[in-house]
Design a protein around this motif. Structure first.
Motif, PDB file in Angstrom:
ATOM      1  N   TYR A  90       0.834  -1.198   0.000  1.00 31.96           N
ATOM      2  CA  TYR A  90       0.000   0.000   0.000  1.00 31.96           C
ATOM      3  C   TYR A  90       0.872   1.252   0.000  1.00 31.96           C
ATOM      4  O   TYR A  90       0.658   2.173  -0.795  1.00 31.96           O
ATOM      5  N   ILE A  91       1.875   1.271   0.876  1.00 32.00           N
ATOM      6  CA  ILE A  91       2.741   2.448   0.967  1.00 32.00           C
ATOM      7  C   ILE A  91       3.526   2.635  -0.324  1.00 32.00           C
ATOM      8  O   ILE A  91       3.682   3.754  -0.822  1.00 32.00           O
ATOM      9  N   LYS A  94       1.130   4.033  -2.974  1.00 29.07           N
ATOM     10  CA  LYS A  94       0.641   5.395  -2.752  1.00 29.07           C
ATOM     11  C   LYS A  94       1.760   6.410  -2.606  1.00 29.07           C
ATOM     12  O   LYS A  94       1.571   7.587  -2.885  1.00 29.07           O
ATOM     13  N   ALA A  95       2.918   5.964  -2.102  1.00 30.98           N
ATOM     14  CA  ALA A  95       3.952   6.957  -1.803  1.00 30.98           C
ATOM     15  C   ALA A  95       5.310   6.646  -2.436  1.00 30.98           C
ATOM     16  O   ALA A  95       6.216   7.454  -2.371  1.00 30.98           O
TER      17      ALA A  95
ATOM     18  N   PHE B 131       1.367   9.520   9.280  1.00 33.96           N
ATOM     19  CA  PHE B 131       2.239   9.178   8.159  1.00 33.96           C
ATOM     20  C   PHE B 131       1.436   9.096   6.866  1.00 33.96           C
ATOM     21  O   PHE B 131       1.808   9.657   5.837  1.00 33.96           O
ATOM     22  N   LYS B 135       1.910  11.493   3.698  1.00 36.12           N
ATOM     23  CA  LYS B 135       2.496  10.962   2.469  1.00 36.12           C
ATOM     24  C   LYS B 135       1.465  10.711   1.378  1.00 36.12           C
ATOM     25  O   LYS B 135       1.803  10.658   0.198  1.00 36.12           O
ATOM     26  N   VAL B 136       0.209  10.487   1.783  1.00 35.36           N
ATOM     27  CA  VAL B 136      -0.775  10.144   0.759  1.00 35.36           C
ATOM     28  C   VAL B 136      -1.829  11.238   0.591  1.00 35.36           C
ATOM     29  O   VAL B 136      -2.132  11.643  -0.522  1.00 35.36           O
ATOM     30  N   TRP B 144      -8.487   4.205   5.181  1.00 32.71           N
ATOM     31  CA  TRP B 144      -7.538   3.189   5.654  1.00 32.71           C
ATOM     32  C   TRP B 144      -8.053   2.526   6.925  1.00 32.71           C
ATOM     33  O   TRP B 144      -8.093   1.301   7.032  1.00 32.71           O
TER      34      TRP B 144
END
Lengths: 186, 230
Positions: A90-91, A94-95, B131, B135-136, B144
């Motif tokens: 996911y991270i 998305k990032a 976070f 970041k998003v 989420w």
């Protein structure tokens, strides 16, 4: 006793190590997480969270390595859940891939700092003394996975590094390694 | 406070338990419930997580790993709600035992507790949400959290289906209930989760609100809860 498990799963690794230490034999049933075999209707009956490991003892099914083993909650609630594959994916999505690695390292190093402080005055050969105990069952896979997958610099964590070296001398530990499992890929 | 009368000379008067807690912390809420159920008196020491007080010099001395909640029993300090609860359970087994004697029911309690404490709550922790927000994007944290709560709650409905009675695993309040109550509370009050899909958990939420030990442990009833806005 059957255990439904994946060789790479840190949580499964804990249970393998413990079963080996206790000299309990089990039938290993592989669930390939990369192929998403945990999402089949069949596996859902075993664990509706779709997590491995699952221990089947007769007609009792117990999942969650903590439910099976009990304790070492810092790793199981504050570190491992935040480095889970689906979360890292996911991270990364998305990032970006750099964020993924820096997040994993942040989470692990935070946990390792806590564990280092917790154990520095009590650890001798193993986490809490000269006998392998429950904390070691949780620490071994966590340290193993962290050094392998996220290249954590263990110089900062001398106590954890030392006990990890002790684990490597144990046959029960080497038998529980991901690469020693039936579903390991070369 | 008056000294206890009739304490034998030379006997140790046990010092009071101290709980380092934040009113809104789900993990602190669990420990408060257990202390209330077991009828254990304790001193409430607030640690403001939003202000970062868990990293302050004073609290770091008490708990070098900076986790809240932490329980001080004399000079022994333990943190992590699961570890604290097991410590209380083992030290005070006669005070409202939290674990059934049946091995399988016990395992179900551990499983439900751990679904909450490993697979739901850590993913709604403050620094994780921060976070994701950074970041998003600002709308991402809620989606989420709702996703992870939904996943966990669906699993819990299935795990508890064959065991729930008046409470999670029967007609007695047990360890699973201590973990479930704060999680369901957070889902309802903070994260707007639609509970209509979770009939067992909805029923449990109602049942918990009627138990004084749970009610007294609720965030809004803590000394460090802010005054309600008029």
């Amino acid at each position: 006793m059957d255990m439904d498990t994946h060789n790479q799963s840190s949580c499964s690794w804990r249970v393998r190590f413990a079963l080996n230490l206790k000299g309990i034999s089990y039938e290993y049933k592989a669930v390939d997480l990369r192929k998403e075999e945990q999402y089949t209707a069949e596996f859902e009956k075993l664990n509706p969270m779709y997590f491995v490991p699952v221990l089947v003892d007769g007609d009792t099914m117990v999942s969650d390595s903590f439910a099976i083993l009990l304790a070492a909650s810092i790793i199981s609630s504050s570190v491992q859940p935040l480095q889970m594959l689906n979360l890292l994916k996911y991270i990364e999505e998305k990032a970006g891939p750099e964020e993924r690695l820096s997040w994993a390292r942040y989470v692990i190093e935070r946990g390792f700092q806590a564990l280092e402080k917790l154990l520095e005055n009590v650890a001798t050969r193993y986490a809490t003394g000269d006998e392998v105990c429950l904390a070691d069952v949780f620490l071994a896979p966590q340290i193993g996975a962290s050094t392998l997958r996220f290249q954590i610099d263990m110089v900062k964590f001398p106590t954890l590094r030392r006990i990890h070296e002790s684990y490597k001398t144990l046959p029960e530990y080497t038998a529980s390694l991901p690469e020693s499992q039936p579903d390991a890929t070369i | 406070m008056a000294a206890a009368v009739g304490v034998a000379s030379g006997a140790d008067v046990p010092s009071k338990l101290k709980l380092y807690s934040y009113f809104r912390s789900s993990c602190s809420f669990r420990v408060r419930i257990a202390l209330n159920l077991k009828g254990l008196e304790y001193e409430y020491v607030p640690v403001n997580l939003l202000k970062g007080e868990q990293f302050g010099a004073e609290f770091s001395k008490v708990n070098p790993i900076n986790y809240v909640p932490a329980l001080a029993d004399g000079d022994f300090v333990i943190s992590d709600s699961f570890a604290i609860l097991m410590y209380l359970e083992e030290k005070y087994p006669q005070h409202h035992p939290l674990l059934p004697s049946d091995l399988r029911k016990r395992a179900i309690n551990y499983q439900a507790a751990n679904i909450v404490s490993s697979s739901i709550q850590p993913l709604q922790n403050l620094y994780v949400l921060k976070f994701i927000e950074e970041k998003v994007g600002p709308s991402e944290p809620l989606a989420w959290v709702q996703y992870h709560i939904g996943r966990g709650f669906s699993a819990l409905e299935k795990v508890l289906a064959d065991h729930a009675g008046k409470y999670a695993t029967g007609d007695e309040v047990c360890l699973a209930d201590v973990f479930l109550a704060p999680q369901i509370y957070a889902a309802v009050k903070r994260f707007n989760v639609d509970m209509s899909q979770y009939p067992i958990l909805s029923k449990l939420h109602e049942a918990y609100s009627e138990i004084p030990a749970f009610h007294d442990a609720m965030p809004e009833n803590q000394p460090d809860a802010p005054e309600p806005q008029a």
